[in-house]
Design an enzyme around this catalytic site. Structure first.
Site, PDB file in Angstrom:
ATOM      1  N   THR A  42       0.439  -8.196  -0.410  1.00  0.00           N
ATOM      2  CA  THR A  42       0.743  -7.605   0.902  1.00  0.00           C
ATOM      3  C   THR A  42       0.540  -8.663   1.965  1.00  0.00           C
ATOM      4  OG1 THR A  42      -1.501  -6.970   1.520  1.00  0.00           O
ATOM      5  CG2 THR A  42      -0.336  -5.483   0.048  1.00  0.00           C
ATOM      6  N   CYS A  43       0.725  -8.311   3.222  1.00  0.00           N
ATOM      7  CA  CYS A  43       0.529  -9.318   4.259  1.00  0.00           C
ATOM      8  C   CYS A  43      -0.946  -9.681   4.424  1.00  0.00           C
ATOM      9  CB  CYS A  43       1.140  -8.869   5.582  1.00  0.00           C
ATOM     10  SG  CYS A  43       0.658  -7.236   6.078  1.00  0.00           S
ATOM     11  N   ARG A  74      -3.162  -9.715   1.694  1.00  0.00           N
ATOM     12  CA  ARG A  74      -3.780 -10.238   0.457  1.00  0.00           C
ATOM     13  C   ARG A  74      -2.773 -10.483  -0.652  1.00  0.00           C
ATOM     14  NH1 ARG A  74      -7.884  -7.419  -0.006  1.00  0.00           N
ATOM     15  NH2 ARG A  74      -7.539  -6.345   1.955  1.00  0.00           N
ATOM     16  N   HIS A  78     -14.225  -3.626  -5.613  1.00  0.00           N
ATOM     17  CA  HIS A  78     -13.271  -4.286  -4.720  1.00  0.00           C
ATOM     18  C   HIS A  78     -11.969  -3.502  -4.638  1.00  0.00           C
ATOM     19  CE1 HIS A  78     -11.364  -7.624  -2.595  1.00  0.00           C
ATOM     20  NE2 HIS A  78     -10.323  -7.423  -3.375  1.00  0.00           N
ATOM     21  N   GLU A 126      -6.870   1.271   7.792  1.00  0.00           N
ATOM     22  CA  GLU A 126      -5.413   1.415   7.857  1.00  0.00           C
ATOM     23  C   GLU A 126      -4.885   2.049   6.578  1.00  0.00           C
ATOM     24  OE1 GLU A 126      -3.012  -0.463   6.073  1.00  0.00           O
ATOM     25  OE2 GLU A 126      -3.995  -2.293   5.451  1.00  0.00           O
ATOM     26  N   GLN A 154       0.652   0.673  -0.770  1.00  0.00           N
ATOM     27  CA  GLN A 154       0.939  -0.620  -1.399  1.00  0.00           C
ATOM     28  C   GLN A 154       0.259  -0.736  -2.752  1.00  0.00           C
ATOM     29  OE1 GLN A 154      -0.410  -2.792   1.991  1.00  0.00           O
ATOM     30  NE2 GLN A 154       1.648  -3.362   2.639  1.00  0.00           N
ATOM     31  N   GLY A 203       7.461  -4.963  36.142  1.00  0.00           N
ATOM     32  CA  GLY A 203       7.080  -6.291  35.681  1.00  0.00           C
ATOM     33  C   GLY A 203       7.516  -6.488  34.245  1.00  0.00           C
ATOM     34  N   GLY A 228       5.458  -8.197  31.642  1.00  0.00           N
ATOM     35  CA  GLY A 228       4.402  -8.743  30.790  1.00  0.00           C
ATOM     36  C   GLY A 228       4.595  -8.318  29.343  1.00  0.00           C
ATOM     37  N   MET A 274       2.380  -7.404  27.080  1.00  0.00           N
ATOM     38  CA  MET A 274       1.665  -6.216  26.648  1.00  0.00           C
ATOM     39  C   MET A 274       2.314  -4.957  27.209  1.00  0.00           C
ATOM     40  SD  MET A 274      -2.393  -5.428  26.534  1.00  0.00           S
ATOM     41  CE  MET A 274      -2.724  -6.693  25.350  1.00  0.00           C
TER      42      MET A 274
END
Lengths: 151, 357
Positions: free
Chosen positions: B49-50, B52, B99, B114, B120, B189, B191, B193
């Protein structure tokens, strides 16, 4: 099925009290949520409370429906009072208090409908209004003589 | 018999290393077979996965295994062994089991709790099973991992509470307005964020967007990008009267919206609630606007504070999860002792009372 006027009066009155109770509860929840959002202190209750807009709408609907039912119930009640008490129908404590309650909710409803006040102020008025209902239901007979002695 | 895991995650290896080790779904099949033969594994599952890249294996014994698997990683990634030595970790049971349970529960992820990782792990297992590289042990182990993850999620608060400024803003907007479909957003604006927050709001149903910028051309460009309507900076007050949610992130060194402007807008909108997200530093909106009736003004610190609070909650929940995970690991080890050895696997029937959990 013949429903007599007394039964209808009772049913509508009880129904309207139920609606006013919902207005009361939604008003309180509105104030709680509004306070949390304003003060940015999102407490434990925050997750469970429905959106402000929903509480607002519920408050509006319950006041409107409650006021409608209450008005009709009051008209019927007045007719019944005149029928049984004759000229002195307004001297009955509960009848009198009910009139006061009606005026209070008429004010509340018209404020709500004109939407010049929103949210907080109406929530507070809903709470006050319901307190008046409670007073009408339970306190009235200790202060003023009434024919509604069964309550 | 040993259950091993060897791999890297976002804590041990930077993305440049992880991407060399990562395996696309289409290549997983061949990788599993190569790993199994190269590493002399009885069973094998690979998770990429992104966060691991990990290889889970069942081996008759652990001696020399980790080296063989390290070699396997080296061959296909072409990374040097010294580098791999630095970033690869390995666990033997019971830590390998622990683990896996932690990974599936989201406790090892960059954002604790998450939920993507659960899907996954499930997918990695199913691919391996489809390839025939799983057997008795992993068929049970991975099922147990998914169960443990579900229990952790439902019993602790680990996946609750938005963890980014953008998603917090959306939750707040939903708490004030309910569904966002019929509500208008004004973005002031350009920005980064601010745009991210807008993206979150759009993802959750907001459709009507007004864009205002010092430079009208910029406003038009952004409006096109988002399917919204551009406004000149002078029309700001008008926009304020129309919009229910305002995102402000200009680079201005002073406030672009005064409290009196907000007050005027509130009159114009008959006091309908107004949610202002002021993520600019220095702030774009005069802070006294926040005390007006039915105005909800949140600045970057307010939003960050909520994010922090959620993160702290998740970490507390992570601590509580440990107890659940420990119990699950212990149960699996007990099952393994009676069922997992090659000797026990040869029996036609499992002895009564040996079912895990």
């Amino acid at each position: 099925m013949a429903v007599n006027m007394l039964q209808l009066h009772i049913a509508l009155s009880i129904f309207s009290y139920g609606a006013f109770l919902i207005a009361f509860v939604s008003g309180i929840l509105f104030l709680v949520l509004e306070r949390q959002l304003k003060h940015k202190q999102l407490g434990r209750l925050f997750r469970w409370l429905p959106p402000l807009s929903l509480l607002d709408r519920l408050n509006y609907l319950s006041i409107t429906i409650g006021f409608g039912a209450f008005s009709i119930g009051l008209v019927l009640g007045t007719i019944l009072a005149v029928q049984s008490l004759g000229a002195h129908w307004l001297s009955d404590g509960k009848v009198w208090l009910s009139m006061v309650t009606w005026v209070a909710y008429a004010v509340l409803w018209s404020i709500r409908v004109s939407s010049s006040l929103r949210g907080r102020k109406v929530a507070i008025l809903s709470i006050l209004g319901f307190s008046l209902v409670l007073w009408t239901l339970f306190g009235g007979r200790y202060v003023l003589p009434t024919w509604h002695a069964y309550l | 018999m040993q259950i091993l895991v060897v791999g890297v995650n976002h804590q041990t290896a930077p993305v440049e290393v992880r991407e060399r080790l990562a395996l696309a779904k289409s290549r997983l099949g061949e990788a599993l077979h190569a790993a199994r033969s190269h590493g002399h594994l009885a069973e094998c599952v690979m998770l990429s996965t992104c966060n691991r890249v990990e290889l889970y294996g069942v081996v008759p014994e652990a001696d020399g295994q980790v080296e063989r698997l390290k070699d396997f990683f080296q061959r296909y990634s072409q990374l040097e062994l010294p580098l791999l030595d630095q970033v690869l970790y390995s666990f033997q049971q019971p830590n390998s089991i622990r683990h896996l349970f932690r990974v599936a529960s989201g406790l090892d992820s960059m954002v604790i709790g998450e939920s993507e990782v659960l899907g996954q792990v499930k997918e990695a297992y199913e691919i391996a099973r489809g390839q025939g590289t799983t057997g008795k042990v992993f068929n049970v182990l991975f099922q147990k991992a998914l169960n443990a993850a579900k229990e952790v999620r439902t019993q602790t608060g680990i996946n609750r509470g938005a963890t980014s400024v953008g998603s917090v803003a959306v939750r707040l907007a939903q708490k004030i307005f309910g569904p966002l479909q019929r509500h208008t957003i004004l973005i002031i604006g350009a920005g980064a964020m601010g745009e991210l927050t807008l993206r979150h709001l759009v993802k959750c149903g907001a459709e009507s967007i007004l864009v205002s910028n010092r430079s009208y051309d910029r406003a038009v460009a952004l409006a096109e990008q988002w399917g919204g309507q551009a406004m000149t900076f002078e029309q700001l007050e008008q926009g304020l009267a129309q919009a229910d949610i305002v995102i402000s992130s200009t680079g201005a060194p002073h406030a672009v919206l005064s409290a009196s402007q907000v007050q005027a807008a509130m009159r114009a909108r008959r006091k309908r609630p107004l949610f202002i997200i002021d993520i600019a530093v220095p702030r774009d909106v005069e802070s006294s606007a926040g005390s007006l009736d039915n105005v909800y003004l949140y600045n970057i610190d307010d939003l960050q504070g909520i994010v922090e609070g959620h993160r702290a909650q998740r970490e507390e929940a992570a601590a509580a999860s440990q107890a659940i995970i420990d119990r699950k690991v212990r149960l699996f080890m007990e099952w393994l002792a009676t069922n997992g050895t090659p000797l026990a696997a040869g029996h036609a029937r499992q002895p009564a009372g040996s079912r895990p959990d």
